[in-house]
Design an enzyme around this catalytic site. Structure first.
Site, PDB file in Angstrom:
ATOM      1  CG  HIS A 191      -2.116  -0.946   0.999  1.00 15.76           C
ATOM      2  ND1 HIS A 191      -3.368  -0.710   1.523  1.00 15.76           N
ATOM      3  CD2 HIS A 191      -2.214  -2.114   0.316  1.00 15.76           C
ATOM      4  CE1 HIS A 191      -4.184  -1.692   1.175  1.00 15.76           C
ATOM      5  NE2 HIS A 191      -3.497  -2.562   0.453  1.00 15.76           N
ATOM      6  CG  HIS A 229      -4.879 -11.592  -2.373  1.00 10.57           C
ATOM      7  ND1 HIS A 229      -5.911 -11.265  -3.222  1.00 10.57           N
ATOM      8  CD2 HIS A 229      -4.506 -10.431  -1.771  1.00 10.57           C
ATOM      9  CE1 HIS A 229      -6.157  -9.957  -3.131  1.00 10.57           C
ATOM     10  NE2 HIS A 229      -5.308  -9.429  -2.264  1.00 10.57           N
TER      11      HIS A 229
END
EC number: 1.11.1.21
Length: 724
Positions: A99, A266
């Site tokens: 992020h 993920h």
């Protein structure tokens, strides 16, 4: 002092001598005024390390092996105040690094992890960054230990790298060299919305998801890229695939890299939504001082561990979420999925049927198992035909997937650092990558004076010499350190054909300069810059000032093979206030566009002012137009632009949209014409203050000296080798 004057009833008993928080600002009174603040960010006054601190030098004393050892230890050193999922902080640290780097967008090069900006608003309080305040606090003991030798920007990205390594991935490498900023960035446009996660419709020109507003690379305010629940929270994997393709391409990623990054991100960790998201406390920037910058207080249960709430989705993607494996594709491709709501009420996909032993265990109690889940973006990898083909290949070849992911992760976390010459540390990969815009080393053993003499003897005019050098260098962006004069890409596609470079004029000039370079042993890149310098020295002499423009040889000439044509399209100028040019009319004013370009080039308002004034009198306007050429001595580096702009013997009358006539007040005679880009230096109070300095009779030589200093700054903006 009369106490009655200092303690009005019901008001603060302190005389307001300073505007620290609540007073009206100039922006409140004049919201449309030109905001020059973006040119004066990150001043040495805000940097506690001082102007003499060199991060490059400090890094040389960093014990990298000890640092990495400490980071490896941190990953499994669970803290009671914020316990690690399954005893491993890897997923949290990867999300923090992702992020940080993932805010980068190619359109203007802004965002990314190169400055440690995640520490400040708005990023520290974005809804997509819930709980990352905890990740940075977990890193604080390491930052404290290594101090000035290690920037937050480097530490945040390195923590993600080490997290992957600690879970079994062989990473591609890592480069130090990111320098911290000390307050929020003012130049980055994150969107016009006033509400977090507002509907995305305001960012799109139509229902076509490819019409996402430039330069944005996220679908909603406060998200890094796409909405994990689906477009505007409505699950539809095929529509989400459209969003992924657009947003990832704006982060410079192709389909294969998009699938790799999504799946690799993920493969480890989990989402958190085991509670009521509406009960979360304020984001860090809005909390009380007693919270000490930690936000999103969660009153549910312990408020941490299995009760953590971040995105609202809940669950892990894989059976073994603390190890690097192919579990993501195994889970995604071998199960049927159905829509469910998480405990927090968020849409997510869960298996219709799954063996108990394939379920991931609870983060606190390994005897409890829960369904895995997939986001709408994960499901897009299964239902989009192109993404599905790539996913199938990755599933069949774990080694290939790991290699592609490692390279894509390196690209994601280093794209905003610029060329490889800026990379520092022992783990810099030897391989040169096309997206790094490689430039071969240039020569320094040629005779600079001979090159200058050949240029001076050529048929090229001062305006041709200066404009060509300017066009070569002006592409530099301090946001992601791309562009600039090094490499002489102005002679290659796509730059040689850009409308803003006046291809016919450019080709004519390049023939002369390339011949001089070949005859003298200089690179074309150096010769182009020297051409501009020669033009300026001639012009200064014509104005009665003898000056030598400083020059550092060593620029190289790159090749077509080392140039990713498509990636350079985003650097194409559509305006250049310095050469008084707009490709077409835009919704944004010409002066705002010039301000944006100035900020990207790393120039101050004073430098912008002196450069515009000098370039006007040198006759470098696009297409040879005479707008703003406020002089009768074109080609001489005089301060005439400023002297005549500030002379009250003239009046300024509009005669067409954004065009003005400069008329003699007494006779009404038209003396010159001008654009908004010219007159703003007399109308804006701050810019006028600079213009008046350069208009003064005693500052004619100062004007030349300041122009040359700003010119050299532009020409050397991409000479990162000089910092060594």
């Amino acid at each position: 002092m009369d106490e009655n004057k200092t303690k009005p009833a019901g008001k603060c008993p302190v005389m307001h001598g300073g505007n620290t928080a609540t007073g009206s600002s100039n922006t409140d009174w004049w919201p449309n005024a030109l905001n020059l603040d973006i040119l004066h960010q990150h001043d040495t006054k805000t940097n506690p390390l001082g102007s003499d601190f060199s991060y490059r030098d400090a890094l040389k004393t960093l014990d990298v092996d000890a640092l990495k050892k400490d980071l490896h230890a941190l990953m499994t050193d669970s803290q009671e105040w914020w316990p690690a999922d399954w005893g491993h902080y890897g997923g949290l640290m990867i999300r923090m690094a992702w992020h940080s780097a993932g805010t980068y967008r190619t359109a203007d090069g802004r965002g990314g992890g190169g400055t440690g900006n995640q520490r400040f608003a708005p990023l520290n309080s974005w809804p997509d960054n819930v709980s990352l305040d905890k990740a940075r606090r977990l890193l604080w003991p390491i930052k404290k230990k290594y101090g000035n030798k290690l920037s937050w920007a480097d530490l945040i990205i390195l923590a993600g790298n080490i997290a992957y390594e600690s879970m079994g991935l062989k990473t591609f490498g890592f480069a130090f060299g990111r320098e911290d900023i000390w307050h929020p960035e003012k130049d980055i446009y994150w969107g016009s919305e006033k509400e977090w996660l507002a509907k995305s419709t305001g960012r799109y020109g139509s229902d076509d998801r490819t019409t996402l507003e430039n330069p944005l690379a996220a679908v909603q305010m406060g998200l890094i890229y796409v909405n994990p629940e689906g477009v505007d929270g409505n699950p539809d994997p095929l529509r989400t695939a459209q969003d992924m393709r657009v947003t990832f391409s704006r982060m410079a990623m192709n389909d294969e890299e998009t699938v790799a990054l999504t799946a690799g991100g993920h493969t480890v960790g989990k989402t958190h939504g085991n509670g009521d998201a509406s009960l979360l406390g304020k984001a860090p920037e809005g909390t009380d001082v007693g919270e000490q910058g930690l936000g999103w207080h969660n009153p549910t249960g312990s408020g941490k561990g299995r009760y953590t709430v971040t995105s609202g989705l809940e669950g892990a993607w894989t059976t073994h979420p603390t190890q690097w494996d192919n579990g993501f594709f195994h889970m995604l491709l071998n199960h049927e999925w159905e829509l469910k709501k998480s405990p927090a009420g968020a849409w997510q996909w869960e298996p219709v049927f799954i063996k108990e032993e394939d379920k991931p265990v609870d983060v606190e109690d390994p005897s409890i198992r829960y369904n895995p889940m997939m986001t709408d973006a994960d499901m897009a990898l299964k239902v989009d035909p192109e993404y599905r083909k790539i996913s199938e290949r990755f599933y069949q070849d774990q080694a290939y997937f790991s290699e592609v992911f490692a390279r894509a992760w390196f690209k994601l976390t280093h794209r905003d650092m610029g060329p490889k010459t800026r990379y520092l540390g022992p783990d810099v990969p030897q391989e040169d990558l096309l997206w790094q815009d490689p430039v071969p080393a240039g020569r320094t053993d040629y005779d600079v004076d001979v090159v200058k003499a050949r240029i001076a003897e050529s048929s090229l005019s001062i305006s041709e010499l200066v404009a060509t050098a300017w066009d070569s260098a002006r592409t530099f962006r301090g946001s992601d350190m791309r562009g600039g004069a090094n490499g002489a890409r102005i002679r290659l596609a796509p730059q040689k054909d850009w409308v803003g470079n006046e291809p016919e004029r450019l080709a004519r000039v390049l023939v002369v300069l390339e011949n001089i370079a070949a005859a003298t042993g200089a690179s074309v890149a150096d010769t182009i810059v020297l051409a501009g310098n020669v033009g300026i020295e001639k012009a200064a002499k014509a104005a009665g000032v003898n000056i030598t423009v400083p020059f550092a040889p060593g620029r190289g000439d790159t090749t077509d093979a080392l140039t990713d044509v498509e990636s350079f399209d985003v650097l194409e100028p559509i305006h250049d206030g310095y050469r008084n040019w707009l490709k077409k009319d835009y919704a944004v004013s010409p002066e705002e566009l010039m301000l944006d370009r100035t900020q990207l080039m790393g120039l101050t308002a004073k430098e912008m002012t002196v450069l515009v004034g000098g370039l006007r009198v040198l006759g470098t306007n696009y297409g040879g137009t005479k707008h703003g050429v406020f002089t009768d001595r074109e080609g001489a580096l005089t301060n005439d632009f400023f002297a005549n702009l500030t002379d009250m013997k003239y009046t300024w009358k509009p005669y067409r949209k954004d065009l003005y006539e400069i008329r003699d007040r007494k006779t009404g005679e038209v003396k010159w014409t001008a654009t908004r880009l010219d007159l703003v230096f007399g109308s804006n109070s701050i810019l006028r203050s600079y213009a008046e300095v350069y208009a003064q009779d005693d500052n004619k030589e100062k004007f030349v000296n300041d122009f040359v200093a700003a010119w050299v700054k532009v020409m050397n903006a991409d000479r990162f080798d000089l910092a060594e």
